[in-house]
Scaffold this motif. Sequence first.
Motif, short mmCIF file in Angstrom:
data_model
loop_
_atom_site.label_atom_id
_atom_site.label_comp_id
_atom_site.label_asym_id
_atom_site.label_seq_id
_atom_site.Cartn_x
_atom_site.Cartn_y
_atom_site.Cartn_z
N LEU A 277 0.84 -1.21 0.00
CA LEU A 277 0.00 0.00 0.00
C LEU A 277 0.87 1.26 0.00
CD1 LEU A 277 -2.64 -1.03 2.71
CD2 LEU A 277 -2.97 -1.04 0.23
N PRO A 278 1.69 1.46 -1.02
CA PRO A 278 2.54 2.65 -1.01
C PRO A 278 1.70 3.93 -0.94
CG PRO A 278 2.48 1.62 -3.20
CD PRO A 278 1.84 0.66 -2.26
N GLY A 279 2.07 4.78 0.02
CA GLY A 279 1.36 6.04 0.20
C GLY A 279 0.29 6.01 1.27
N ALA A 280 -0.08 4.81 1.76
CA ALA A 280 -1.13 4.72 2.78
C ALA A 280 -0.69 5.39 4.07
CB ALA A 280 -1.50 3.26 3.03
N ARG A 281 -1.66 5.92 4.82
CA ARG A 281 -1.38 6.59 6.08
C ARG A 281 -1.73 5.67 7.24
NH1 ARG A 281 -4.48 10.75 8.89
NH2 ARG A 281 -5.91 10.73 7.11
N MET A 282 -0.75 5.32 8.08
CA MET A 282 -0.99 4.43 9.21
C MET A 282 -1.42 5.24 10.42
SD MET A 282 1.33 1.31 10.68
CE MET A 282 2.66 2.31 11.33
N ILE A 283 -2.48 4.75 11.08
CA ILE A 283 -3.05 5.43 12.24
C ILE A 283 -3.13 4.45 13.40
CG2 ILE A 283 -5.11 6.61 13.13
CD1 ILE A 283 -5.80 7.29 10.19
N GLY A 284 -2.67 4.86 14.55
CA GLY A 284 -2.79 4.01 15.73
C GLY A 284 -4.26 3.81 16.09
N TRP A 285 -4.63 2.57 16.29
CA TRP A 285 -6.03 2.23 16.59
C TRP A 285 -6.10 1.74 18.02
CZ3 TRP A 285 -8.91 -2.67 14.55
CH2 TRP A 285 -10.29 -2.52 14.74
#
Length: 628
Positions: free
Chosen positions: A534-542
């Motif tokens: 997923l190049p470019g995806a934004r990771m968010i802490g869940w």
Amino acid sequence: MAHVDPDIAIAAMTRLWRNFGNEVSSPLVRSWRIMCDALNAAGQPNSVGWTALAMPTGIGKTQFAALYCALIPNPQITLNNLKLGNLHPGVLFVTRFTEEADLFVEQVNRHAGRKVAAAYHSDASTTLADATRFPILAITHRACELYQSEDTIATDEGTIWEHLTGWLQSRRAKIIIDETPNFAACVQLNSNWLAQTLGALKYLTDANRTQYSALEALLASITHPETTNRSRRLRTDEIEDIYKIDTRRMREALSAADNYALAVECGPTKTCLRAVVQKTLSAIEAIQSNGWAWISYRNKIAQLNSATLHPSLRNGSGIILDATAAVYPGYGLLSPPANVIAAPASVRNYDNVKLYVARGHKAGKGYMADHVEKLWPQYREAIEAALPNGERILVCLHKIAREKVDVTALPRISLAHYGEIDGRNDWDTHEAVALLGLPYLDGATPANIAQALLGAKTTEWLQTPATRHTKEYDDVLATLHRGHMAASAIQAIHRVRMRRAIDSAGRCKPTSVFLLLPNGTDGDAVLSAVMSSLPGARMIGWQVEFAKRKKRTVPTTEVFLELFTNARPDVYTKAQVRSASGISSASLDRFIKRIQCPSSAERLNLNALGVSYYPQRGQGAEAYFVKA
């Protein structure tokens, strides 16, 4: 051999892609050219091994393959064309489901403007005799594996596989496999099934009990009370016992017996053992055919294991369309290694994807099956809190956990399970996907797959991770296991609408992905592979605090291996080791007892580190370790 002009194929694919309402970019065009070149090269006289096209979802891999097949010239069979080899190469297309085979055939024939392709499966109208008349034939993965393994005889001369692959007095030159094939056919036969088979057949009326002596000897050997319960290669005498088992005569006895004679009491009911006996005899025949086996133990129950490589991967060549090929190590372990070709950079862009990640969670099938009914409302609440606008959500679980979840009153949620989801487009309009659990393999399967790829291994290899260094992998079993989980996770994630590009930059519509992952190397491997897909995806802490894994106590063996891995060459007394490791005297004594067995995994691992143990006896003497 006739081939397709890449410029013609790209021009046709560009028109098709725009008719779908999609944008065309330079990286996408380069991807199609790479595919066309690879398909043209497949089946040439100098072709060796497999090429895996690790192209991402959303670039039209299967549509391009159908268009390519439709564009292959089909010259008349003339003496001049025969001399020049200027004939249709013949294509065998292999896909997961019969519906996909039918759809592929429909696409090829529509692009070609005539019927040049057909599907062969149980619901198709194509007969076996007709199959050889079509230059392009589509079958399922299951048929591809089954008909090669069984050499099933057709109604006339030749096997079914020879009919399916036959073309113009020869064989189809190009094989295209859509999605990851089953790398290995694994055999797993536990001692309970052996015992039940023996009990069901040996005591039938008129049974010749002497013919079951080899089966009895095998069962007695693998369940001997003095067994160490450690994985090991089958001994020569045990393999000989397996070869002595006459499954043909046992099947005759099984066929002659009625269900009542094969029944065993299970509480208030009786259960017929016919299915168990049939599966046991099939497993024994598979081991006899493979010529090797090994034993693993689970909950003190012995299990015979063996495996064979997928017949096409064993000696074939062709093209595999697999978006996850770059993360699955099995491709590199083929002989020769598959040529894995990645897509050009920037062909897809996932900056519209939000990746919600929660770490420290239990993700195994057993835990999820036992607790999903209690945890599902909390999982659902945590997911819906991040999606307040009624977005549709695909939730992927283990099959056994899925069966315990009811979403009939929740139209926004669709359920699927690992094993049924790969390659399907049923949910490509959903705005979100959540993976609740990871598809861990059982303890024996990675070793089966590795030995199918690399050949049968020794007891030391089975017991000692330090001996399993293969190519760039420190422990090939751990790598195969994590590669399987990562590939499965990527396949599941890409079932929703992110698979479709909406602009020339390869972006998708806004999509949310939810991952519950364990801590440690398994979770790290899956997360790293998902991020790379997923190049470019934004990771968010869940922040999901329930169902977290309790911090585990580190096993004594791991403590010692880490201690001596980092220790300098020297002499270390037992007291010094206990103090440095921080473990109890009882745990240390149990560890020392294990390393005094020369074949134990603990002893072999210490040997690999150059560590020896010297027990001392007598008043005032103290045992010690030496690291060379």
